[in-house]
Scaffold this motif. Structure first.
Motif, PDB file in Angstrom:
ATOM      1  N   TYR A 207      -4.338  11.655  -3.420  1.00  0.00           N
ATOM      2  CA  TYR A 207      -3.740  11.507  -2.129  1.00  0.00           C
ATOM      3  C   TYR A 207      -2.329  11.399  -2.524  1.00  0.00           C
ATOM      4  O   TYR A 207      -1.431  12.360  -1.917  1.00  0.00           O
ATOM      5  CB  TYR A 207      -4.041  10.483  -1.584  1.00  0.00           C
ATOM      6  CG  TYR A 207      -3.353  10.474   0.072  1.00  0.00           C
ATOM      7  CD1 TYR A 207      -3.443  11.271   1.155  1.00  0.00           C
ATOM      8  CD2 TYR A 207      -2.329   9.410   0.127  1.00  0.00           C
ATOM      9  CE1 TYR A 207      -2.711  11.315   2.045  1.00  0.00           C
ATOM     10  CE2 TYR A 207      -1.385   9.376   1.310  1.00  0.00           C
ATOM     11  CZ  TYR A 207      -1.573  10.424   2.487  1.00  0.00           C
ATOM     12  OH  TYR A 207      -0.918  10.378   3.485  1.00  0.00           O
ATOM     13  N   GLU A 208      -1.926  10.477  -3.441  1.00  0.00           N
ATOM     14  CA  GLU A 208      -0.375  10.325  -3.693  1.00  0.00           C
ATOM     15  C   GLU A 208       0.099  11.556  -4.471  1.00  0.00           C
ATOM     16  O   GLU A 208       1.178  11.935  -4.149  1.00  0.00           O
ATOM     17  CB  GLU A 208      -0.280   9.124  -4.572  1.00  0.00           C
ATOM     18  CG  GLU A 208      -0.675   7.642  -3.898  1.00  0.00           C
ATOM     19  CD  GLU A 208       0.332   7.090  -2.935  1.00  0.00           C
ATOM     20  OE1 GLU A 208       1.345   8.008  -2.678  1.00  0.00           O
ATOM     21  OE2 GLU A 208       0.068   6.251  -2.573  1.00  0.00           O
TER      22      GLU A 208
ATOM     23  N   PHE B  96       3.482  18.408   6.128  1.00  0.00           N
ATOM     24  CA  PHE B  96       2.745  17.001   6.049  1.00  0.00           C
ATOM     25  C   PHE B  96       1.564  17.022   7.043  1.00  0.00           C
ATOM     26  O   PHE B  96       0.826  16.097   6.907  1.00  0.00           O
ATOM     27  CB  PHE B  96       3.789  16.069   6.687  1.00  0.00           C
ATOM     28  CG  PHE B  96       4.891  15.452   5.505  1.00  0.00           C
ATOM     29  CD1 PHE B  96       4.350  14.473   4.825  1.00  0.00           C
ATOM     30  CD2 PHE B  96       5.937  16.092   5.506  1.00  0.00           C
ATOM     31  CE1 PHE B  96       4.935  13.962   3.671  1.00  0.00           C
ATOM     32  CE2 PHE B  96       6.734  15.861   4.413  1.00  0.00           C
ATOM     33  CZ  PHE B  96       6.314  14.473   3.390  1.00  0.00           C
TER      34      PHE B  96
ATOM     35  N   ALA C 143       8.090   5.457  -0.459  1.00  0.00           N
ATOM     36  CA  ALA C 143       8.389   3.978  -0.800  1.00  0.00           C
ATOM     37  C   ALA C 143       8.610   3.729  -2.281  1.00  0.00           C
ATOM     38  O   ALA C 143       8.577   2.386  -2.638  1.00  0.00           O
ATOM     39  CB  ALA C 143       7.362   3.151  -0.073  1.00  0.00           C
TER      40      ALA C 143
ATOM     41  N   ALA D 275      -1.214  17.169   4.683  1.00  0.00           N
ATOM     42  CA  ALA D 275      -1.276  16.061   3.519  1.00  0.00           C
ATOM     43  C   ALA D 275      -2.485  15.271   3.407  1.00  0.00           C
ATOM     44  O   ALA D 275      -2.783  14.583   4.700  1.00  0.00           O
ATOM     45  CB  ALA D 275      -0.144  15.171   3.412  1.00  0.00           C
TER      46      ALA D 275
ATOM     47  N   ARG E 252      11.007   8.968   4.543  1.00  0.00           N
ATOM     48  CA  ARG E 252      10.913   7.473   4.732  1.00  0.00           C
ATOM     49  C   ARG E 252      10.634   6.938   5.990  1.00  0.00           C
ATOM     50  O   ARG E 252       9.832   5.946   6.023  1.00  0.00           O
ATOM     51  CB  ARG E 252      12.179   6.875   4.071  1.00  0.00           C
ATOM     52  CG  ARG E 252      12.224   7.047   2.637  1.00  0.00           C
ATOM     53  CD  ARG E 252      13.731   6.750   2.134  1.00  0.00           C
ATOM     54  NE  ARG E 252      14.085   7.322   0.786  1.00  0.00           N
ATOM     55  CZ  ARG E 252      14.496   6.423  -0.278  1.00  0.00           C
ATOM     56  NH1 ARG E 252      14.546   5.175  -0.183  1.00  0.00           N
ATOM     57  NH2 ARG E 252      14.950   7.194  -1.377  1.00  0.00           N
ATOM     58  N   GLU E 253      11.267   7.538   6.849  1.00  0.00           N
ATOM     59  CA  GLU E 253      10.916   7.015   8.350  1.00  0.00           C
ATOM     60  C   GLU E 253       9.538   7.189   8.757  1.00  0.00           C
ATOM     61  O   GLU E 253       8.913   6.251   9.283  1.00  0.00           O
ATOM     62  CB  GLU E 253      11.641   8.048   9.398  1.00  0.00           C
ATOM     63  CG  GLU E 253      12.819   7.047   9.851  1.00  0.00           C
ATOM     64  CD  GLU E 253      13.813   8.098  10.702  1.00  0.00           C
ATOM     65  OE1 GLU E 253      13.317   8.661  11.562  1.00  0.00           O
ATOM     66  OE2 GLU E 253      15.152   7.996  10.352  1.00  0.00           O
ATOM     67  N   MET E 254       8.918   8.308   7.939  1.00  0.00           N
ATOM     68  CA  MET E 254       7.432   8.383   8.314  1.00  0.00           C
ATOM     69  C   MET E 254       6.573   7.402   7.460  1.00  0.00           C
ATOM     70  O   MET E 254       5.262   7.496   7.873  1.00  0.00           O
ATOM     71  CB  MET E 254       7.054   9.857   8.020  1.00  0.00           C
ATOM     72  CG  MET E 254       7.604  10.901   8.645  1.00  0.00           C
ATOM     73  SD  MET E 254       7.282  12.438   8.239  1.00  0.00           S
ATOM     74  CE  MET E 254       5.313  12.695   8.502  1.00  0.00           C
ATOM     75  N   GLY E 255       7.133   6.395   6.719  1.00  0.00           N
ATOM     76  CA  GLY E 255       6.459   5.621   5.888  1.00  0.00           C
ATOM     77  C   GLY E 255       6.016   5.936   4.500  1.00  0.00           C
ATOM     78  O   GLY E 255       5.297   5.594   3.719  1.00  0.00           O
ATOM     79  N   PHE E 256       6.311   7.452   4.090  1.00  0.00           N
ATOM     80  CA  PHE E 256       6.393   7.811   2.833  1.00  0.00           C
ATOM     81  C   PHE E 256       7.552   7.324   2.008  1.00  0.00           C
ATOM     82  O   PHE E 256       8.504   6.896   2.672  1.00  0.00           O
ATOM     83  CB  PHE E 256       6.228   9.377   2.774  1.00  0.00           C
ATOM     84  CG  PHE E 256       4.876   9.775   3.688  1.00  0.00           C
ATOM     85  CD1 PHE E 256       3.817   9.731   2.888  1.00  0.00           C
ATOM     86  CD2 PHE E 256       5.244  10.614   4.764  1.00  0.00           C
ATOM     87  CE1 PHE E 256       2.619  10.336   3.499  1.00  0.00           C
ATOM     88  CE2 PHE E 256       3.974  11.379   5.435  1.00  0.00           C
ATOM     89  CZ  PHE E 256       2.922  10.908   4.600  1.00  0.00           C
TER      90      PHE E 256
ATOM     91  N   MET F 200       6.124   4.286  -4.328  1.00  0.00           N
ATOM     92  CA  MET F 200       4.972   3.774  -4.969  1.00  0.00           C
ATOM     93  C   MET F 200       3.946   4.490  -5.291  1.00  0.00           C
ATOM     94  O   MET F 200       2.827   4.146  -5.785  1.00  0.00           O
ATOM     95  CB  MET F 200       4.417   2.976  -3.708  1.00  0.00           C
ATOM     96  CG  MET F 200       5.325   1.723  -3.232  1.00  0.00           C
ATOM     97  SD  MET F 200       4.521   0.949  -1.578  1.00  0.00           S
ATOM     98  CE  MET F 200       3.292  -0.199  -2.503  1.00  0.00           C
ATOM     99  N   GLY F 201       4.322   5.693  -5.394  1.00  0.00           N
ATOM    100  CA  GLY F 201       3.249   7.016  -5.314  1.00  0.00           C
ATOM    101  C   GLY F 201       2.820   7.070  -6.922  1.00  0.00           C
ATOM    102  O   GLY F 201       1.673   6.807  -7.109  1.00  0.00           O
TER     103      GLY F 201
END
Lengths: 111, 139
Positions: B45-46, B13, B105, B16, B99-103, B107-108
């Motif tokens: 990016y996604e 990551f 979701a 990324a 997910r905890e990192m905010g990825f 939505m990608g």
């Protein structure tokens, strides 16, 4: 309004990225989901979040955010600070919770 | 035509967004419209994060001509079982840590679809994914 003025008005801490403090703020966006921020944060916005890892800098840089504002007394990780300095995107901090600081910033920017 | 190749390491990551960042710089130098650059950056990016979050390794080929940017992302990984489901906003197979990192979701892929002019996605289970994205560079 410049970031430095927001820092003064809302009594924010500046962790890093001092060279970007002169930038103008065009608005703000509050979210902790990176994809949501990728999709919705506009250029020149402050990003209010509880995320502290370095990926928030990559997102901020890609989206041309003016600054990151960390809530609830959270601090950025060392790698995040390093990228903030490189990119010249300031990382700010507050002890307040997300709801409170978002409300205060909203009031300030809409005066 | 201009072609650039990048490798993307699965699970790393820290890097990324590097491909999206390079392509953003290139498009700026080429004086591409800012709105179009924003769309390319979001989609790329996604797609890059998807490789990091789900695959073992990936290879990205960027082709730019005077009309289009074509982004070909090939990864070695688990593939996608149900592509329609994966394209659904909010559906995710990401790990709790990611997910905890905010990825993760969910939505990608919807974000990608919203921002490109053409999208093709081919998946082979336990082999990998080939994602091809095209964005028109002129209005």
């Amino acid at each position: 309004m410049k970031i430095s003025e927001v820092v003064d008005q809302l009594n924010l801490k500046v962790f890093s990225g001092y060279k970007g403090l002169h930038k103008e703020i065009l608005g703000a966006y509050t979210s902790d989901l990176l994809s949501d921020v990728m999709g919705n944060l506009n250029e020149g916005y402050i990003w209010i979040t509880l995320q502290t890892h370095q990926n928030i800098m990559a997102v901020s840089s890609l989206k041309d955010a003016s600054a990151i504002l960390m809530v609830k007394g959270l601090s950025p990780e060392a790698s995040t600070i390093k990228m903030s300095e490189e990119e010249g995107i300031p990382i700010l901090g507050t002890e307040l919770e997300t709801f409170e600081i978002s409300g205060k910033l909203f009031m300030l920017l809409n005066q | 035509m201009m072609r650039t190749n990048y490798n993307v390491e699965g699970g790393d990551f820290t890097k990324a967004g590097n491909v999206a960042s390079c392509v953003k710089k290139t498009l700026k130098q080429l004086n591409v419209n800012a709105k179009i650059i924003k769309r390319v950056v979001i989609a790329l990016y996604e797609a890059e994060v998807n490789i990091v979050a789900h695959a073992y390794q990936g290879h990205v080929t960027i082709d730019i001509d005077d009309q289009y940017i074509t982004m070909l992302l090939k990864d070695k990984g688990p593939g996608i079982e149900d592509i329609d489901l994966a394209m659904t906003q909010g559906f995710s197979t990401a790990s709790a840590k990611v997910r905890e990192m905010g990825f993760g979701a969910g939505m990608g892929l919807p974000n990608i679809k919203k921002n490109v002019d053409e999208l093709t996605l081919e998946s082979e289970i336990n082999i990998g994914i080939t994602l091809c994205l095209k964005v028109k560079l002129t209005e």
